[in-house]
Design a protein around this motif. Structure first.
Motif, PDB file in Angstrom:
ATOM      1  N   TYR A 152       0.838  -1.205   0.000  1.00  0.00           N
ATOM      2  CA  TYR A 152       0.000   0.000   0.000  1.00  0.00           C
ATOM      3  C   TYR A 152       0.869   1.250   0.000  1.00  0.00           C
ATOM      4  N   SER A 153       1.864   1.274   0.880  1.00  0.00           N
ATOM      5  CA  SER A 153       2.577   2.521   1.175  1.00  0.00           C
ATOM      6  C   SER A 153       3.850   2.741   0.375  1.00  0.00           C
ATOM      7  N   PRO A 165      11.221   5.041   3.679  1.00  0.00           N
ATOM      8  CA  PRO A 165      10.753   4.804   5.049  1.00  0.00           C
ATOM      9  C   PRO A 165      10.448   3.318   5.212  1.00  0.00           C
ATOM     10  N   THR A 166      10.414   2.836   6.438  1.00  0.00           N
ATOM     11  CA  THR A 166      10.214   1.403   6.666  1.00  0.00           C
ATOM     12  C   THR A 166       8.866   1.115   7.314  1.00  0.00           C
ATOM     13  N   VAL A 167       8.381  -0.095   7.039  1.00  0.00           N
ATOM     14  CA  VAL A 167       7.149  -0.585   7.652  1.00  0.00           C
ATOM     15  C   VAL A 167       7.532  -1.416   8.876  1.00  0.00           C
ATOM     16  N   PRO A 168       6.944  -1.157  10.048  1.00  0.00           N
ATOM     17  CA  PRO A 168       7.233  -2.011  11.210  1.00  0.00           C
ATOM     18  C   PRO A 168       6.815  -3.452  10.917  1.00  0.00           C
ATOM     19  N   GLU A 169       7.519  -4.386  11.493  1.00  0.00           N
ATOM     20  CA  GLU A 169       7.253  -5.794  11.217  1.00  0.00           C
ATOM     21  C   GLU A 169       5.794  -6.172  11.512  1.00  0.00           C
ATOM     22  N   ASP A 170       5.233  -5.624  12.563  1.00  0.00           N
ATOM     23  CA  ASP A 170       3.867  -6.006  12.911  1.00  0.00           C
ATOM     24  C   ASP A 170       2.819  -5.348  12.024  1.00  0.00           C
ATOM     25  N   ALA A 174      -0.521  -6.209   7.192  1.00  0.00           N
ATOM     26  CA  ALA A 174      -1.625  -5.265   7.032  1.00  0.00           C
ATOM     27  C   ALA A 174      -1.383  -4.340   5.838  1.00  0.00           C
ATOM     28  N   ASP A 175      -0.130  -3.989   5.580  1.00  0.00           N
ATOM     29  CA  ASP A 175       0.183  -3.103   4.459  1.00  0.00           C
ATOM     30  C   ASP A 175      -0.136  -3.792   3.131  1.00  0.00           C
ATOM     31  N   VAL A 176       0.204  -5.078   3.043  1.00  0.00           N
ATOM     32  CA  VAL A 176      -0.123  -5.846   1.830  1.00  0.00           C
ATOM     33  C   VAL A 176      -1.641  -5.947   1.666  1.00  0.00           C
ATOM     34  N   ARG A 196       5.368  -7.691  -4.887  1.00  0.00           N
ATOM     35  CA  ARG A 196       6.744  -7.239  -5.095  1.00  0.00           C
ATOM     36  C   ARG A 196       7.116  -6.303  -3.946  1.00  0.00           C
ATOM     37  N   PHE A 197       8.175  -6.672  -3.233  1.00  0.00           N
ATOM     38  CA  PHE A 197       8.631  -5.833  -2.133  1.00  0.00           C
ATOM     39  C   PHE A 197       9.104  -4.480  -2.670  1.00  0.00           C
ATOM     40  N   PRO A 198       8.722  -3.388  -2.040  1.00  0.00           N
ATOM     41  CA  PRO A 198       9.242  -2.088  -2.461  1.00  0.00           C
ATOM     42  C   PRO A 198      10.771  -2.100  -2.484  1.00  0.00           C
TER      43      PRO A 198
END
Length: 293
Positions: A152-153, A165-170, A174-176, A196-198
């Motif tokens: 998403y981000s 910027p990074t997404v927290p592991e937890d 939810a981002d996907v 696909r990972f950013p």
């Protein structure tokens, strides 16, 4: 009197003969109703065809300990196929830049792909789908394309990933999932189970975090170098030098960050076809028996 009796006997015999013939199935005259004991034959009715079950997109089996599987290219011996993939990047915090006139879409590139009839896979962020819902929906309903998940981000799933910027592991899973929600809101009803990972950045922790989504992570084996490039010829040479049977090529669908991609596609596609390559979507590569993890 004797004559009358004889005539009566003849008439009786004729009536008996007629009844016998009728009982043996003599066809009734025109317009006559069928005999009561001969039911009308039942008209055969064809059963309606069973509806076709929707086909499920191919995915790879989970890796060791259930980790998200990773796909980079197909078998080198399964034929001259190549998948062009395009990242529709937009991070969650770039709304003000889009409002100020920065273009994170690339309609010219999509027109070129349609004109050249190139099946392609677009890895789209949820934020991009929110910014360009009409374009997202058009891509999702065009059989030439398939839409896959690019988060998403567009925040990184590891540290030190090109300054993102990074997404927290937890929050990774939810981002996907939020990206798929954004796709549905835009009218994309058949987004692929590919992620696909950013920045292409991932590690064991990230593979574990998104494993519950059921996606196959898709990387690449040919870096086009179109990001922030200004020399379309140099990018085209890099693609042509790198493509092998079963290759996955990464490019971008963002005018501001990849202004040469339309020109690159317009030169690369005819040349690869001249070399005998056939363009396919990522789903076809993953579906081949020789897919590699």
């Amino acid at each position: 009197m004797i004559v009358s009796v004889r005539r009566l006997a003849v008439l009786t015999a004729l009536c008996a003969l007629g009844a016998t013939l009728a009982a043996c199935g003599t066809a009734p005259g025109p317009g006559a109703a069928p005999a009561p004991h001969a039911p009308r034959p039942a008209r055969a009715s064809a059963a309606p065809p069973a509806p076709l079950a929707p086909s499920r997109p191919p995915t790879l089996a989970p890796g060791p300990a259930g980790l998200t599987p990773v796909f980079a290219h197909a078998s080198r011996t399964a034929g001259r196929t190549v998948a062009l993939t395009f990242d529709a990047d937009m991070t969650a915090d770039q709304g003000p830049r889009a409002a100020a006139g920065e273009h994170f879409d690339n309609p010219g590139l999509i027109r070129a792909l349609r004109t050249l009839k190139v099946p392609s896979t677009v890895f789209m962020t949820g934020r991009w789908a929110e910014q360009y819902p009409d374009q997202a929906r058009a891509l999702g309903h065009d059989p030439l394309f398939e839409v896959a998940n690019h988060s998403y981000s567009h925040y990184a799933f590891t540290a030190d990933c090109y300054g993102l910027p990074t997404v927290p592991e937890d929050r990774m899973r939810a981002d996907v999932e939020r990206a798929y929600t954004a796709f549905r809101a835009a009218g994309i009803t058949d987004a692929r189970p590919y992620f696909r990972f950013p920045g292409g950045c991932y590690d064991q922790r990230a593979l574990r975090a998104v494993s519950g989504t059921g996606v196959t992570a898709v990387q690449w084996d040919v870096v086009s170098g179109d990001a922030f490039a200004t020399d379309a010829d140099a990018v085209a040479r890099q693609v042509l030098d790198g493509v092998r049977p079963g290759s996955v090529v990464v490019m971008h669908c963002t005018r501001s960050a990849a202004p040469t991609t339309e020109r690159v596609v317009s030169s690369v596609v005819p040349e690869l076809r001249r070399r005998g390559y056939r363009f396919v979507k990522v789903s076809e590569l993953i579906g081949t028996a020789g897919a590699r993890r």
